[in-house]
Design an enzyme around this catalytic site. Structure first.
Site, PDB file in Angstrom:
ATOM      1  N   PHE A  31       0.828  -1.209   0.000  1.00 23.91           N
ATOM      2  CA  PHE A  31       0.000   0.000   0.000  1.00 23.91           C
ATOM      3  C   PHE A  31       0.860   1.255   0.000  1.00 23.91           C
ATOM      4  O   PHE A  31       2.080   1.208   0.200  1.00 23.91           O
ATOM      5  CB  PHE A  31      -0.955   0.009   1.201  1.00 23.91           C
ATOM      6  CG  PHE A  31      -0.326   0.345   2.538  1.00 23.91           C
ATOM      7  CD1 PHE A  31       0.389  -0.594   3.248  1.00 23.91           C
ATOM      8  CD2 PHE A  31      -0.462   1.627   3.080  1.00 23.91           C
ATOM      9  CE1 PHE A  31       0.967  -0.282   4.484  1.00 23.91           C
ATOM     10  CE2 PHE A  31       0.110   1.949   4.308  1.00 23.91           C
ATOM     11  CZ  PHE A  31       0.823   0.986   5.014  1.00 23.91           C
ATOM     12  N   SER A  54       7.840  -1.995  -4.249  1.00 21.07           N
ATOM     13  CA  SER A  54       7.302  -2.972  -3.290  1.00 21.07           C
ATOM     14  C   SER A  54       6.720  -4.157  -4.043  1.00 21.07           C
ATOM     15  O   SER A  54       6.926  -5.320  -3.660  1.00 21.07           O
ATOM     16  CB  SER A  54       6.203  -2.346  -2.421  1.00 21.07           C
ATOM     17  OG  SER A  54       6.717  -1.353  -1.570  1.00 21.07           O
ATOM     18  N   VAL A 148       9.805  -2.715   1.973  1.00 18.48           N
ATOM     19  CA  VAL A 148       8.549  -3.107   1.323  1.00 18.48           C
ATOM     20  C   VAL A 148       7.409  -2.590   2.179  1.00 18.48           C
ATOM     21  O   VAL A 148       7.297  -2.920   3.347  1.00 18.48           O
ATOM     22  CB  VAL A 148       8.443  -4.650   1.198  1.00 18.48           C
ATOM     23  CG1 VAL A 148       7.077  -5.044   0.638  1.00 18.48           C
ATOM     24  CG2 VAL A 148       9.564  -5.199   0.335  1.00 18.48           C
ATOM     25  N   LYS A 149       6.575  -1.745   1.584  1.00 16.51           N
ATOM     26  CA  LYS A 149       5.449  -1.196   2.345  1.00 16.51           C
ATOM     27  C   LYS A 149       4.295  -2.183   2.206  1.00 16.51           C
ATOM     28  O   LYS A 149       3.374  -2.010   1.414  1.00 16.51           O
ATOM     29  CB  LYS A 149       5.103   0.193   1.803  1.00 16.51           C
ATOM     30  CG  LYS A 149       4.388   1.016   2.828  1.00 16.51           C
ATOM     31  CD  LYS A 149       4.435   2.472   2.472  1.00 16.51           C
ATOM     32  CE  LYS A 149       3.383   3.222   3.232  1.00 16.51           C
ATOM     33  NZ  LYS A 149       3.382   3.023   4.676  1.00 16.51           N
ATOM     34  N   SER A 150       4.371  -3.240   3.009  1.00 17.35           N
ATOM     35  CA  SER A 150       3.435  -4.343   2.865  1.00 17.35           C
ATOM     36  C   SER A 150       2.247  -4.186   3.802  1.00 17.35           C
ATOM     37  O   SER A 150       2.265  -3.357   4.717  1.00 17.35           O
ATOM     38  CB  SER A 150       4.139  -5.666   3.149  1.00 17.35           C
ATOM     39  OG  SER A 150       4.111  -5.940   4.536  1.00 17.35           O
TER      40      SER A 150
END
Ligand code: PMP
Length: 288
Positions: A31, A54, A148-150
């Site tokens: 996101f 990401s 990583v903007k998980s």
């Protein structure tokens, strides 16, 4: 409220996700949180670049082009009559079965929420936050790259709960080696003898868009900036401290772990940076 959902705008009540979506079942997705200032989507291109990085890191094919995504973000703001606000852009692995296998998920789900956000009480922006270091360590880059903007935020959520248990609104998270990484949803900076210091991204900090903006401001204001290993001791003995994030913007910290930072009130260097930040958010980005 209108939500962008897989290419269409629908009412919020009709913006539903399948219970078989792996974003929900496994946090398998990514996101971005993006700000809109007076009709300007701040650093939209940089947010989309991070989203695509990401996606690449988790082998997810975003089913729309970057230009289409940029247009959908701007249209989400227009559809909701927003000139100032916060945009949440989410791409999940999509609908699969009850196993982990991401290759069984047919098509990623994309949705965009354009709304408002108030992360901290308004008065804390002038008085400053009192925060604490918490026991939960930032997830190791060997386990999951923090860049990583998980959708997996449990690590941050546990830290946030620990902060609240200690009566604070935000937590400083250390990495496995005990160096400061970042906060649960914000990056962190200190000022010491006129130098600006922040944990290097290798320490487990997200490559924050606001963090990058502060680094650019530091260069333009000719404030020396170092991205390095920092310990709690460095923070306790700083002259000033502030947090940065899209939702948080730039917020001063005046106390950490019961130690006053500097004079225990927001300082002059932070003020200068903040003034410049407010100027830039209106000019760097994409007009809706
Ligand atoms: N760290 C974490 C863990 C975050 O979730 C965020 C907010 N997205 C940040 C830092 C700040 O990043 P940005 O300035 O891009 O919002």
């Amino acid at each position: 409220m209108k939500i962008y959902m897989d290419g269409k705008f629908v009412d919020a009540a009709d913006a539903n996700i399948s219970v078989f979506d792996h974003g929900l079942l496994y946090g398998d997705g990514i996101f971005e949180g993006i700000r809109l200032y007076e009709g300007n989507v701040f650093r939209l291109e940089q947010h989309l670049e991070r989203l695509w990085y990401s996606a690449k890191a988790i082998l997810l094919d975003i089913p729309v082009s970057r230009a289409e995504m940029a247009a959908a973000v701007c249209e989400s703001c227009r559809q909701n009559g927003l000139r100032d606000g916060y945009i949440r852009l989410v791409v999940t692995r999509g609908v699969g079965d009850l196993g982990l296998a991401p290759w069984l998920c047919t098509k990623p789900t994309v949705f965009i929420i354009a709304d408002r956000i108030n992360l901290y009480p308004p008065d804390t922006y002038s008085t400053g936050l009192s925060i604490v270091t918490v026991p939960t360590r930032r997830v190791s880059p060997a386990a999951l790259p923090p860049a990583v903007k998980s959708l997996n935020y449990l690590n941050n959520i546990l830290a946030k709960i620990e902060a609240r248990q200690a009566g604070a609104l935000e937590a400083v998270m250390l990495n496995e080696q005990g160096f400061v990484a970042e906060c649960t949803g914000d990056n962190i900076f200190i000022i010491h003898k006129g130098r600006l210091l922040t944990p290097a991204v290798q320490e487990g900090a997200l490559r924050g868009v606001t963090r990058d903006t502060i680094c650019d401001i530091a260069r333009d204001l000719e404030l020396p900036l170092t991205e390095t290993h920092l310990t709690r001791y460095d923070f306790w003995n700083a002259d000033e401290c502030f947090l940065t994030g899209t939702a948080a913007e730039v917020i001063p910290v005046v106390k950490l772990d019961g130690r006053l930072i500097g004079a225990g009130k927001p300082g002059p260097v932070g003020h200068r940076i903040l003034a410049e930040f407010h100027r830039r958010v209106l000019t760097e980005g994409t007009r809706i």
